[in-house]
Design a protein around this motif. Structure first.
Motif, PDB file in Angstrom:
ATOM      1  N   ALA A   1     -14.905  14.018  -1.117  1.00  0.00           N
ATOM      2  CA  ALA A   1     -13.669  12.900  -1.081  1.00  0.00           C
ATOM      3  C   ALA A   1     -12.818  13.055  -0.280  1.00  0.00           C
ATOM      4  N   MET A   2     -12.312  12.180   0.606  1.00  0.00           N
ATOM      5  CA  MET A   2     -11.303  12.189   1.896  1.00  0.00           C
ATOM      6  C   MET A   2      -9.913  12.570   0.796  1.00  0.00           C
ATOM      7  N   SER A   3      -9.252  13.428   1.521  1.00  0.00           N
ATOM      8  CA  SER A   3      -7.694  13.578   1.033  1.00  0.00           C
ATOM      9  C   SER A   3      -7.009  14.374   1.880  1.00  0.00           C
TER      10      SER A   3
ATOM     11  N   VAL B   1       0.965  -1.253  -0.004  1.00  0.00           N
ATOM     12  CA  VAL B   1      -0.216   0.046  -0.165  1.00  0.00           C
ATOM     13  C   VAL B   1       0.954   1.055  -0.033  1.00  0.00           C
ATOM     14  N   PRO B   2       1.120   1.876  -0.986  1.00  0.00           N
ATOM     15  CA  PRO B   2       1.977   3.145  -1.383  1.00  0.00           C
ATOM     16  C   PRO B   2       1.127   4.198  -0.894  1.00  0.00           C
ATOM     17  N   THR B   3       1.675   5.043  -0.047  1.00  0.00           N
ATOM     18  CA  THR B   3       1.067   6.422   0.588  1.00  0.00           C
ATOM     19  C   THR B   3       2.105   7.413   0.647  1.00  0.00           C
ATOM     20  N   MET B   4       1.333   8.533   0.801  1.00  0.00           N
ATOM     21  CA  MET B   4       2.163   9.789   1.366  1.00  0.00           C
ATOM     22  C   MET B   4       1.790  10.221   2.765  1.00  0.00           C
ATOM     23  N   GLY B   5       1.147   9.442   3.401  1.00  0.00           N
ATOM     24  CA  GLY B   5       0.803   9.450   5.103  1.00  0.00           C
ATOM     25  C   GLY B   5      -0.087  10.567   5.143  1.00  0.00           C
TER      26      GLY B   5
ATOM     27  N   CYS C   1      -9.299   0.186  -5.146  1.00  0.00           N
ATOM     28  CA  CYS C   1     -10.194   0.089  -3.991  1.00  0.00           C
ATOM     29  C   CYS C   1     -11.112   1.388  -4.073  1.00  0.00           C
ATOM     30  N   SER C   2     -12.346   1.178  -3.432  1.00  0.00           N
ATOM     31  CA  SER C   2     -13.334   2.298  -3.282  1.00  0.00           C
ATOM     32  C   SER C   2     -12.933   3.558  -2.969  1.00  0.00           C
ATOM     33  N   LEU C   3     -13.459   4.592  -3.618  1.00  0.00           N
ATOM     34  CA  LEU C   3     -13.257   5.972  -3.125  1.00  0.00           C
ATOM     35  C   LEU C   3     -14.090   6.173  -1.806  1.00  0.00           C
ATOM     36  N   ILE C   4     -13.215   6.577  -0.776  1.00  0.00           N
ATOM     37  CA  ILE C   4     -13.995   6.933   0.536  1.00  0.00           C
ATOM     38  C   ILE C   4     -14.320   8.257   0.722  1.00  0.00           C
ATOM     39  N   ARG C   5     -15.641   8.541   1.063  1.00  0.00           N
ATOM     40  CA  ARG C   5     -15.843   9.981   1.189  1.00  0.00           C
ATOM     41  C   ARG C   5     -16.401  10.456   2.824  1.00  0.00           C
TER      42      ARG C   5
ATOM     43  N   PHE D   1      -2.727   9.795   7.347  1.00  0.00           N
ATOM     44  CA  PHE D   1      -3.729   8.787   7.057  1.00  0.00           C
ATOM     45  C   PHE D   1      -5.063   9.168   7.391  1.00  0.00           C
ATOM     46  N   HIS D   2      -5.957   8.918   6.612  1.00  0.00           N
ATOM     47  CA  HIS D   2      -7.461   9.042   6.825  1.00  0.00           C
ATOM     48  C   HIS D   2      -8.026   7.548   6.552  1.00  0.00           C
ATOM     49  N   SER D   3      -9.486   7.810   6.541  1.00  0.00           N
ATOM     50  CA  SER D   3     -10.085   6.489   6.104  1.00  0.00           C
ATOM     51  C   SER D   3      -9.931   5.714   4.875  1.00  0.00           C
ATOM     52  N   GLY D   4      -9.462   6.650   3.829  1.00  0.00           N
ATOM     53  CA  GLY D   4      -9.383   6.181   2.558  1.00  0.00           C
ATOM     54  C   GLY D   4      -8.002   5.337   2.813  1.00  0.00           C
ATOM     55  N   HIS D   5      -7.110   5.870   3.340  1.00  0.00           N
ATOM     56  CA  HIS D   5      -5.832   5.103   3.273  1.00  0.00           C
ATOM     57  C   HIS D   5      -5.980   3.832   4.145  1.00  0.00           C
ATOM     58  N   ARG D   6      -6.786   3.876   5.418  1.00  0.00           N
ATOM     59  CA  ARG D   6      -7.250   2.709   6.163  1.00  0.00           C
ATOM     60  C   ARG D   6      -7.698   1.496   5.434  1.00  0.00           C
ATOM     61  N   SER D   7      -8.838   2.103   4.326  1.00  0.00           N
ATOM     62  CA  SER D   7      -9.682   0.932   3.762  1.00  0.00           C
ATOM     63  C   SER D   7      -8.714   0.177   2.458  1.00  0.00           C
ATOM     64  N   LEU D   8      -7.628   1.184   2.052  1.00  0.00           N
ATOM     65  CA  LEU D   8      -6.529   0.173   1.286  1.00  0.00           C
ATOM     66  C   LEU D   8      -5.914  -0.599   2.313  1.00  0.00           C
ATOM     67  N   ILE D   9      -5.297  -0.307   3.282  1.00  0.00           N
ATOM     68  CA  ILE D   9      -4.508  -1.249   4.273  1.00  0.00           C
ATOM     69  C   ILE D   9      -5.637  -2.651   4.380  1.00  0.00           C
TER      70      ILE D   9
ATOM     71  N   TYR E   1      -2.174  -1.840  -3.782  1.00  0.00           N
ATOM     72  CA  TYR E   1      -3.641  -1.430  -3.600  1.00  0.00           C
ATOM     73  C   TYR E   1      -3.522   0.027  -3.776  1.00  0.00           C
ATOM     74  N   PHE E   2      -4.647   0.832  -4.792  1.00  0.00           N
ATOM     75  CA  PHE E   2      -4.714   2.039  -5.176  1.00  0.00           C
ATOM     76  C   PHE E   2      -5.969   2.594  -5.009  1.00  0.00           C
ATOM     77  N   GLY E   3      -6.150   3.599  -4.557  1.00  0.00           N
ATOM     78  CA  GLY E   3      -7.592   4.073  -4.249  1.00  0.00           C
ATOM     79  C   GLY E   3      -8.248   4.634  -5.594  1.00  0.00           C
ATOM     80  N   HIS E   4      -9.657   4.442  -5.789  1.00  0.00           N
ATOM     81  CA  HIS E   4     -10.229   5.184  -7.038  1.00  0.00           C
ATOM     82  C   HIS E   4     -10.315   6.591  -7.102  1.00  0.00           C
ATOM     83  N   LYS E   5     -10.125   7.084  -5.781  1.00  0.00           N
ATOM     84  CA  LYS E   5     -10.087   8.548  -5.703  1.00  0.00           C
ATOM     85  C   LYS E   5      -9.067   9.062  -6.652  1.00  0.00           C
ATOM     86  N   ASP E   6      -7.994   8.567  -6.611  1.00  0.00           N
ATOM     87  CA  ASP E   6      -6.778   9.180  -7.548  1.00  0.00           C
ATOM     88  C   ASP E   6      -7.003   8.201  -8.871  1.00  0.00           C
ATOM     89  N   PHE E   7      -8.339   8.448  -9.677  1.00  0.00           N
ATOM     90  CA  PHE E   7      -8.549   7.567 -10.751  1.00  0.00           C
ATOM     91  C   PHE E   7      -7.532   7.540 -11.844  1.00  0.00           C
TER      92      PHE E   7
HETATM   93  P1  AMP Z   1      -1.854   9.597  -0.814  1.00  0.00           P
HETATM   94  O1  AMP Z   1      -1.326   9.376   0.445  1.00  0.00           O
HETATM   95  O2  AMP Z   1      -2.554  10.532  -1.052  1.00  0.00           O
HETATM   96  O3  AMP Z   1      -0.746   9.763  -1.904  1.00  0.00           O
HETATM   97  O4  AMP Z   1      -2.724   8.407  -1.243  1.00  0.00           O
HETATM   98  C1  AMP Z   1      -2.195   7.132  -1.258  1.00  0.00           C
HETATM   99  C2  AMP Z   1      -3.216   6.157  -1.630  1.00  0.00           C
HETATM  100  O5  AMP Z   1      -4.374   6.304  -1.073  1.00  0.00           O
HETATM  101  C3  AMP Z   1      -3.688   6.293  -3.357  1.00  0.00           C
HETATM  102  O6  AMP Z   1      -3.728   4.971  -3.786  1.00  0.00           O
HETATM  103  C4  AMP Z   1      -4.947   7.170  -3.131  1.00  0.00           C
HETATM  104  O7  AMP Z   1      -5.565   6.794  -4.126  1.00  0.00           O
HETATM  105  C5  AMP Z   1      -5.457   6.192  -1.619  1.00  0.00           C
HETATM  106  N1  AMP Z   1      -6.542   7.288  -1.208  1.00  0.00           N
HETATM  107  C6  AMP Z   1      -6.372   8.684  -1.104  1.00  0.00           C
HETATM  108  N2  AMP Z   1      -7.526   9.161  -0.565  1.00  0.00           N
HETATM  109  C7  AMP Z   1      -8.448   8.063  -0.783  1.00  0.00           C
HETATM  110  C8  AMP Z   1      -9.931   8.299  -0.736  1.00  0.00           C
HETATM  111  N3  AMP Z   1     -10.653   9.078  -0.132  1.00  0.00           N
HETATM  112  N4  AMP Z   1     -10.517   6.837  -0.968  1.00  0.00           N
HETATM  113  C9  AMP Z   1      -9.607   5.900  -1.239  1.00  0.00           C
HETATM  114  N5  AMP Z   1      -8.519   6.003  -1.505  1.00  0.00           N
HETATM  115  C10 AMP Z   1      -7.745   6.978  -1.371  1.00  0.00           C
END
Ligand code: AMP
Length: 301
Positions: free
Chosen positions: A184-186, A27-31, A174-178, A33-41, A146-152
């Motif tokens: 959209a969570m970001s 699960v690559p991220t930039m940290g 993975c589903s976009l979490i709002r 964390f919110h529920s979007g990241h958690r759902s990827l994990i 695992y990557f989020g649909h948020k960043d389609f």
């Molecule tokens: P980021 O830390 O913003 O680079 O995001 C890391 C990963 O989390 C990426 O695959 C994003 O698409 C995913 N992500 C970020 N926000 C959301 C969200 N609201 N719902 C689902 N996935 C997300």
């Protein structure tokens, strides 16, 4: 959960897991964390034996005038969240660990797909993403990432790269979490003032209106795009950057809505750049829509 900062330690830990026959999920991220990241994990936890989460604010994916220095960070919060979601490893490298010789000479570039949508306002952004993701794939050796649909667009680009280069990784969207109000969570939502935060859900509301128009029989992309642009324009705090109806695989703009299409949009609200999308599937008279998951619904809490 083990926290690792060195590439050689991460590689050694992952080699051991693979040798023992365990599947690795990345699960690559930039940290921050919110529920979007958690759902990827959570998805990685369900789908694989050993879960590696990475937190790296990757300088090469930021433009010179972008928010690299201001990007929100919360190491303690990320540690707590990754522990709660039962990750096995949290990899938090420094910039010099990832790029000991400065920005890399060798990069991975996916053409066409990266020049559209967000790529227009953010030239070379996706080159930074695909290069760092390739490095992580090579260090970790995951069977699934695992990557989020948020960043389609990011998801489409990484999928394309994996296919073009025969990377032995399944890229899982993975589903976009709002938020409850649809935003959209970001991590970048942290930049919003209270007025901008109150205005921000209007982006999703306009995309939702667009899907209702498609449900009602609208098939003309330009009309749908105008509907979103006009709805967002009513909001003084939001400035639309683009709205486009695209093919969900190639991200090519479509004149007519048919098959699986994504309606993707970006807008700025003060210092924050918001992106959002909805997916509609139209086949003859049948209509399906994927709006993501709202916080508070059963599937997320
Ligand atoms: P980021 O830390 O913003 O680079 O995001 C890391 C990963 O989390 C990426 O695959 C994003 O698409 C995913 N992500 C970020 N926000 C959301 C969200 N609201 N719902 C689902 N996935 C997300």
């Amino acid at each position: 959960m083990r926290v690792i900062e060195r590439i050689e330690d991460l590689r050694a830990a992952c080699d051991l897991e693979r040798a023992a026959g365990r599947s690795i999920g990345l699960v690559p991220t930039m940290g921050y964390f919110h529920s979007g990241h958690r759902s990827l994990i959570r998805n990685a936890r369900e789908g694989t034996d050993f879960v590696v989460v990475t937190v790296f604010v990757n300088p090469t994916q930021f433009g010179p005038d972008e928010d690299l220095d201001a990007y929100p960070r919360d190491i303690a919060g990320d540690l707590a969240a990754a522990t709660e979601e039962c990750a096995d490893i949290l990899f938090m490298p420094s910039v010099s660990e990832m790029y000991p010789l400065g920005p890399p000479e060798t990069t991975v570039v996916v053409s066409a797909l990266t020049e559209r949508l967000c790529g227009r306002a953010r030239p070379h952004h996706f080159d930074g993403v695909t290069t760092v993701v390739t490095k992580l794939f090579n260090i970790v050796g995951p069977c699934s990432a695992y990557f989020g649909h948020k960043d389609f667009q990011q998801l489409a680009v990484v999928r394309w790269m994996a296919r073009d280069l025969n990377l032995p990784v399944e890229v899982i969207g993975c589903s976009l979490i709002r938020e409850r109000d649809g935003l959209a969570m970001s991590s970048r939502n942290a930049y919003l003032s209270s007025e901008e935060r109150a205005a921000a859900p209007a982006l999703f509301a306009s995309l939702f209106e667009a899907t209702e128009a498609v449900r009602g029989g609208e098939r003309d992309s330009a009309a749908v795009e105008k509907l979103v642009t006009d709805a967002v324009a009513e909001n003084a705090f939001l400035d639309i950057e683009y709205v486009e109806v695209c093919d969900s695989l190639t991200l090519q703009r479509l004149d007519k809505i048919d098959g699986e299409v994504v309606i993707a949009a970006a807008a700025t609200a003060g210092r924050a750049r918001l992106i959002d999308n909805v997916v509609v599937r139209v086949d003859g008279l049948s209509f399906e829509v994927d709006l993501g998951i709202r916080l508070g619904s059963d599937s997320i809490e």
